[in-house]
Design a protein around this motif. Structure first.
Motif, short mmCIF file in Angstrom:
data_model
loop_
_atom_site.label_atom_id
_atom_site.label_comp_id
_atom_site.label_asym_id
_atom_site.label_seq_id
_atom_site.Cartn_x
_atom_site.Cartn_y
_atom_site.Cartn_z
N PHE A 36 0.84 -1.19 0.00
CA PHE A 36 0.00 0.00 0.00
C PHE A 36 0.88 1.24 0.00
N SER A 37 0.62 2.15 -0.94
CA SER A 37 1.40 3.37 -1.05
C SER A 37 0.47 4.52 -1.41
N VAL A 38 0.47 5.54 -0.62
CA VAL A 38 -0.36 6.72 -0.76
C VAL A 38 -1.84 6.34 -0.60
N ASP A 39 -2.51 5.94 -1.69
CA ASP A 39 -3.93 5.62 -1.57
C ASP A 39 -4.34 4.35 -2.31
N TYR A 40 -3.39 3.53 -2.73
CA TYR A 40 -3.72 2.28 -3.40
C TYR A 40 -2.52 1.32 -3.32
N HIS A 41 -2.77 0.05 -3.62
CA HIS A 41 -1.71 -0.96 -3.63
C HIS A 41 -0.91 -0.84 -4.92
N GLN A 42 0.39 -1.12 -4.81
CA GLN A 42 1.27 -1.09 -5.97
C GLN A 42 2.06 -2.39 -6.02
N LEU A 43 2.34 -2.85 -7.23
CA LEU A 43 3.25 -3.97 -7.41
C LEU A 43 4.65 -3.37 -7.44
N LYS A 44 5.45 -3.69 -6.45
CA LYS A 44 6.77 -3.08 -6.32
C LYS A 44 7.86 -4.03 -6.75
N GLY A 45 8.99 -3.47 -7.16
CA GLY A 45 10.14 -4.28 -7.56
C GLY A 45 10.62 -5.19 -6.45
N ARG A 46 10.38 -4.81 -5.21
CA ARG A 46 10.81 -5.62 -4.07
C ARG A 46 10.23 -7.03 -4.12
N VAL A 47 9.04 -7.18 -4.71
CA VAL A 47 8.43 -8.51 -4.87
C VAL A 47 9.39 -9.40 -5.65
N PHE A 48 9.87 -8.92 -6.78
CA PHE A 48 10.75 -9.69 -7.65
C PHE A 48 12.14 -9.84 -7.04
N GLU A 49 12.65 -8.77 -6.44
CA GLU A 49 13.97 -8.83 -5.80
C GLU A 49 14.01 -9.88 -4.71
N THR A 50 12.98 -9.89 -3.88
CA THR A 50 12.91 -10.86 -2.78
C THR A 50 12.89 -12.28 -3.31
N MET A 51 12.03 -12.52 -4.27
CA MET A 51 11.92 -13.88 -4.82
C MET A 51 13.21 -14.30 -5.52
N LEU A 52 13.81 -13.42 -6.30
CA LEU A 52 15.04 -13.78 -7.01
C LEU A 52 16.20 -14.03 -6.06
N CYS A 53 16.18 -13.41 -4.90
CA CYS A 53 17.24 -13.63 -3.91
C CYS A 53 17.05 -14.94 -3.14
N GLY A 54 15.92 -15.61 -3.34
CA GLY A 54 15.69 -16.89 -2.68
C GLY A 54 15.03 -16.80 -1.33
N ALA A 55 14.57 -15.61 -0.97
CA ALA A 55 13.84 -15.46 0.29
C ALA A 55 12.35 -15.66 0.02
N MET A 56 11.62 -16.07 1.04
CA MET A 56 10.16 -16.18 0.92
C MET A 56 9.57 -14.78 1.03
N LEU A 57 8.71 -14.41 0.11
CA LEU A 57 8.04 -13.12 0.15
C LEU A 57 6.84 -13.19 1.08
N LEU A 58 6.80 -12.28 2.05
CA LEU A 58 5.67 -12.10 2.94
C LEU A 58 5.13 -10.70 2.63
N GLU A 59 3.97 -10.66 2.00
CA GLU A 59 3.45 -9.46 1.34
C GLU A 59 2.10 -9.07 1.90
N SER A 60 1.87 -7.77 2.07
CA SER A 60 0.53 -7.33 2.47
C SER A 60 -0.46 -7.78 1.40
N GLN A 61 -1.61 -8.22 1.84
CA GLN A 61 -2.62 -8.77 0.93
C GLN A 61 -3.04 -7.70 -0.08
N ASN A 62 -2.97 -8.05 -1.39
CA ASN A 62 -3.32 -7.09 -2.44
C ASN A 62 -3.61 -7.83 -3.73
N PRO A 63 -4.37 -7.22 -4.62
CA PRO A 63 -4.72 -7.89 -5.87
C PRO A 63 -3.60 -7.91 -6.92
N GLN A 64 -2.65 -6.99 -6.86
CA GLN A 64 -1.61 -6.94 -7.88
C GLN A 64 -0.69 -8.16 -7.81
#
Length: 128
Positions: A36-64
């Motif tokens: 969540f950023s400002v007033d809506y959810h965003q798909l952020k690069g951190r999603v991909f960075e986390t997964m590519l680094c081999g860590a499990m992504l724990l993400e706030s619930q969102n449709p993106q």
């Protein structure tokens, strides 16, 4: 329960270098993302960075994120502070489950969201 972690919320000048960020992510078991950023959810690069680094992504619930990845298989979502803490504790105690989700997420990013896939779609849209 003592959870060791690293976070950076300061301005860009005080954030870690890219090298330090990559080193931290490479050692991480779980990477958090708050979509969540400002007033809506965003798909952020951190999603991909986390997964590519081999860590499990724990993400706030969102449709993106849910539109690209399967919740519970490729990443795990949370819907409150309490849920976040409970899931951190759970997945740190169940290493195999955490590792399997991290591997699924990494595999999906590499297979479907790589540079070749991206540029193929760009060229297709512009008729090349």
């Amino acid at each position: 329960f003592n959870i060791q972690g690293y976070y950076s919320t300061e301005n860009r000048k005080k954030q870690p270098s890219f090298e330090k960020y990559a080193e931290i992510m490479g050692r991480s078991k779980i990477g958090l993302n708050f979509s969540f950023s400002v007033d809506y959810h965003q798909l952020k690069g951190r999603v991909f960075e986390t997964m590519l680094c081999g860590a499990m992504l724990l993400e706030s619930q969102n449709p993106q994120t849910a539109s690209l990845f399967e919740e519970g298989s490729d990443y795990v979502s949370f819907d409150s502070k309490e849920d976040l803490v409970d899931k951190i504790k759970y997945y740190l105690n169940y290493e195999e489950k955490r590792r399997l989700i991290a591997e699924n997420g990494r595999r999906k990013v590499i297979e479907y969201y790589n540079g070749q896939q991206f540029w193929d779609q760009v060229f297709k849209r512009v008729g090349l």
